[in-house]
Design a protein around this motif. Structure first.
Motif, PDB file in Angstrom:
ATOM      1  N   ALA A 116       0.843  -1.209   0.000  1.00 43.86           N
ATOM      2  CA  ALA A 116       0.000   0.000   0.000  1.00 43.86           C
ATOM      3  C   ALA A 116       0.872   1.251   0.000  1.00 43.86           C
ATOM      4  O   ALA A 116       0.581   2.236  -0.691  1.00 43.86           O
ATOM      5  CB  ALA A 116      -0.929  -0.016   1.213  1.00 43.86           C
ATOM      6  N   ALA A 117       1.967   1.211   0.766  1.00 48.43           N
ATOM      7  CA  ALA A 117       2.869   2.379   0.836  1.00 48.43           C
ATOM      8  C   ALA A 117       3.541   2.608  -0.514  1.00 48.43           C
ATOM      9  O   ALA A 117       3.641   3.741  -0.985  1.00 48.43           O
ATOM     10  CB  ALA A 117       3.918   2.160   1.926  1.00 48.43           C
ATOM     11  N   ILE A 123      -2.708   5.403   4.152  1.00 48.31           N
ATOM     12  CA  ILE A 123      -2.609   4.208   4.995  1.00 48.31           C
ATOM     13  C   ILE A 123      -3.068   4.518   6.408  1.00 48.31           C
ATOM     14  O   ILE A 123      -2.554   5.438   7.056  1.00 48.31           O
ATOM     15  CB  ILE A 123      -1.169   3.671   5.032  1.00 48.31           C
ATOM     16  CG1 ILE A 123      -0.721   3.293   3.618  1.00 48.31           C
ATOM     17  CG2 ILE A 123      -1.076   2.450   5.942  1.00 48.31           C
ATOM     18  CD1 ILE A 123       0.738   2.935   3.527  1.00 48.31           C
ATOM     19  N   LEU A 124      -4.042   3.755   6.883  1.00 50.09           N
ATOM     20  CA  LEU A 124      -4.503   3.837   8.258  1.00 50.09           C
ATOM     21  C   LEU A 124      -3.814   2.691   8.980  1.00 50.09           C
ATOM     22  O   LEU A 124      -4.183   1.525   8.803  1.00 50.09           O
ATOM     23  CB  LEU A 124      -6.036   3.692   8.304  1.00 50.09           C
ATOM     24  CG  LEU A 124      -6.870   4.882   7.808  1.00 50.09           C
ATOM     25  CD1 LEU A 124      -6.473   5.375   6.436  1.00 50.09           C
ATOM     26  CD2 LEU A 124      -8.348   4.540   7.807  1.00 50.09           C
ATOM     27  N   VAL A 142       6.943   5.256   2.118  1.00 51.75           N
ATOM     28  CA  VAL A 142       5.892   6.270   2.322  1.00 51.75           C
ATOM     29  C   VAL A 142       6.340   7.610   1.739  1.00 51.75           C
ATOM     30  O   VAL A 142       5.590   8.275   1.006  1.00 51.75           O
ATOM     31  CB  VAL A 142       5.573   6.414   3.838  1.00 51.75           C
ATOM     32  CG1 VAL A 142       4.792   7.680   4.136  1.00 51.75           C
ATOM     33  CG2 VAL A 142       4.797   5.189   4.323  1.00 51.75           C
ATOM     34  N   ARG A 143       7.582   7.987   2.042  1.00 51.99           N
ATOM     35  CA  ARG A 143       8.096   9.280   1.541  1.00 51.99           C
ATOM     36  C   ARG A 143       8.223   9.266   0.016  1.00 51.99           C
ATOM     37  O   ARG A 143       7.839  10.221  -0.661  1.00 51.99           O
ATOM     38  CB  ARG A 143       9.459   9.594   2.179  1.00 51.99           C
ATOM     39  CG  ARG A 143       9.325  10.240   3.550  1.00 51.99           C
ATOM     40  CD  ARG A 143      10.693  10.673   4.080  1.00 51.99           C
ATOM     41  NE  ARG A 143      11.498   9.525   4.470  1.00 51.99           N
ATOM     42  CZ  ARG A 143      11.533   9.033   5.707  1.00 51.99           C
ATOM     43  NH1 ARG A 143      10.836   9.588   6.668  1.00 51.99           N
ATOM     44  NH2 ARG A 143      12.275   7.987   5.999  1.00 51.99           N
ATOM     45  N   ALA A 144       8.738   8.159  -0.526  1.00 50.02           N
ATOM     46  CA  ALA A 144       8.980   8.095  -1.970  1.00 50.02           C
ATOM     47  C   ALA A 144       7.673   8.182  -2.757  1.00 50.02           C
ATOM     48  O   ALA A 144       7.616   8.797  -3.821  1.00 50.02           O
ATOM     49  CB  ALA A 144       9.735   6.809  -2.316  1.00 50.02           C
ATOM     50  N   SER A 145       6.611   7.565  -2.256  1.00 43.10           N
ATOM     51  CA  SER A 145       5.357   7.518  -3.024  1.00 43.10           C
ATOM     52  C   SER A 145       4.431   8.677  -2.680  1.00 43.10           C
ATOM     53  O   SER A 145       3.434   8.890  -3.371  1.00 43.10           O
ATOM     54  CB  SER A 145       4.627   6.207  -2.736  1.00 43.10           C
ATOM     55  OG  SER A 145       4.137   6.226  -1.405  1.00 43.10           O
TER      56      SER A 145
END
Ligand code: NAD
Ligand code: MG
Length: 395
Positions: A116-117, A123-124, A142-145
């Motif tokens: 998902a990340a 994202i929960l 998370v940061r990249a996407s």
């Protein structure tokens, strides 16, 4: 009016999964379920499919998936049933999905949550084990996407709510001196140490304030849950171990606090019901009703605070130690804990063997630097192998 959010719920038959669907059902104009997933509970998943009509249902267990497929077909449902880990990743990363509730328990949650990340979903995050095992890899993804990451764990959700809206991962730049992570102390907070050896899985799962799945209930009784949460807070808020202070607060009304350099302390309070953080994350940055009763301060009347007892709760000390060691140490801690908890729940080791086993495994396996997911998965496997060896040597 905000637009419709299409949601995948990983672990929909669990405690967090059910609470999520309870909140979603209160707001049919805001949420559509794209996929529901579970390990093997096809009966409950069938009912959830009938109510929410998802496009996909995933069961890890193939026999359970076959039963669900047959029952849904007989009921005239259009929900497609998939099976296997790849299917979990597929329904997390599908282009139709806006948000993913990551509520699988344990290391099994890592791959679909990471998928998902990587796909840039909102994202929960309930599956704290993802951050404990693979915090660096996950946060990089998370940061990249450009994923939006919202914590569901009540403490981290409270911290998130008590931080500046533009918090960018620098405590000092935001004037924050400390994160105060509250802990109920679990069912054994006042149990004499001499009695802890003989406590049963049933006693360990009887949490005084929260109703949760069995694994996290045992983690709460050993306070490993708080240890995992210290590591989780480290990754979510880029906070060093020394800036995260555990505060025992038996009433579980204050869900955590943020202390600022000017002397202010901001906190989030509420009844202990996970539907509050779930509703907060679902609607963020808006607010929606969750079904949780309003807090009655007059009925609560008093709030208590204590220092944590690191002697009684060895698991908490071990988690701080693993966080400070860095690299694969938290992944080793998590894997050893999962094996220890499952073996305790099976009635095969006593409660106090949980920290002893984790410490043995941490001592046996050196921590190495994490540069990719495989480093974490290798450490996880090695730790499980050693944990099982130690258990069989003792019996
Ligand atoms: P639970 O045991 O009630 O539910 C777990 C869910 O994951 C179920 O739907 C189950 O079918 C699924 N699952 C289990 N093993 C799986 C596997 N190998 N592959 C795929 N799916 C699998 O757990 P829970 O209490 O809802 O906790 C879920 C996560 O949320 C955990 O990481 C926990 O630490 C975290 N969390 C829970 C609470 C709570 O109040 N329950 C609070 C904070 C954080
Ligand atoms: Mg928590």
């Amino acid at each position: 009016m905000s637009k419709l959010t299409r949601l995948t719920v990983l672990g929909s038959t669990g405690s967090i999964g059910k609470s999520t669907l309870d909140v979603v059902a209160r707001h049919p104009e805001r949420y559509r379920i794209f996929a529901l997933t579970a390990h093997q509970q096809d009966g409950l998943l069938f009912e959830q499919c009938q109510q929410f009509q998802p496009q996909f249902a995933v069961l890890l267990d193939e026999a359970a998936a076959a039963r669900l497929r047959e029952n849904l077909r007989a009921a005239g449902s259009t929900t497609e049933v998939l099976t296997g880990v790849a299917a979990l990743e597929q329904v997390s990363a599908a282009p139709e999905v806006d948000a993913v509730m990551a509520a699988i328990v344990g290391a099994a949650g890592l791959r679909p949550t990471l998928a998902a990340a990587r796909a840039g979903k909102k994202i929960l995050l309930a599956n704290k084990e993802t951050l404990v095992m693979a915090g660096a890899v996950f946060m990089d993804a998370v940061r990249a996407s450009g994923s939006v990451l919202l914590p569901i764990d009540s403490e981290h959700n409270a911290i998130f709510q008590s931080m500046p809206h533009d918090y960018a991962g620098d405590l000092a730049a935001s004037g924050i001196s400390k994160i105060l992570l509250t802990a109920s102390g679990g069912p054994f907070r006042n149990t004499p140490l001499s009695d802890l050896h003989n406590v049963t899985p049933q006693q360990a799962c009887a949490h005084p304030n929260w109703s949760m799945g069995r694994k996290i209930s045992v983690d709460s009784a050993s306070m490993m849950n708080k240890g995992l949460e210290v590591i989780e807070a480290h990754w979510l808020f880029n906070a060093p171990a020394d800036s995260i202070q555990v505060v025992v607060h038996p009433q579980s009304v204050i869900h955590s606090l943020v202390q600022y350099v000017d002397g202010s302390v901001l906190a989030q309070l509420g009844n202990p019901d996970m539907r509050t953080p779930i509703a907060y994350a679902l609607a963020w940055p808006e607010r929606i009703a969750s079904g949780v009763a309003p807090l009655d301060l007059f009925q609560i009347a008093r709030l208590d605070f204590q220092q944590p007892d690191f002697e009684r709760f060895r698991c908490l000390a071990l988690a701080y130690q693993a966080l400070r060691a860095g690299g694969t140490a938290p992944s080793i801690l998590n894997a050893a804990n999962e094996v220890a908890v499952a073996t305790f729940l099976d009635g095969k080791i006593p409660f106090l063997a949980i920290p002893r086993l984790i410490e043995d495994v941490l001592n046996a396996l050196p921590s190495v630097a994490v540069t990719q997911l495989e480093d974490v998965l290798e450490a996880d496997l090695a730790a499980r192998r050693i944990a099982h060896e130690r258990i069989s040597q003792r019996h």
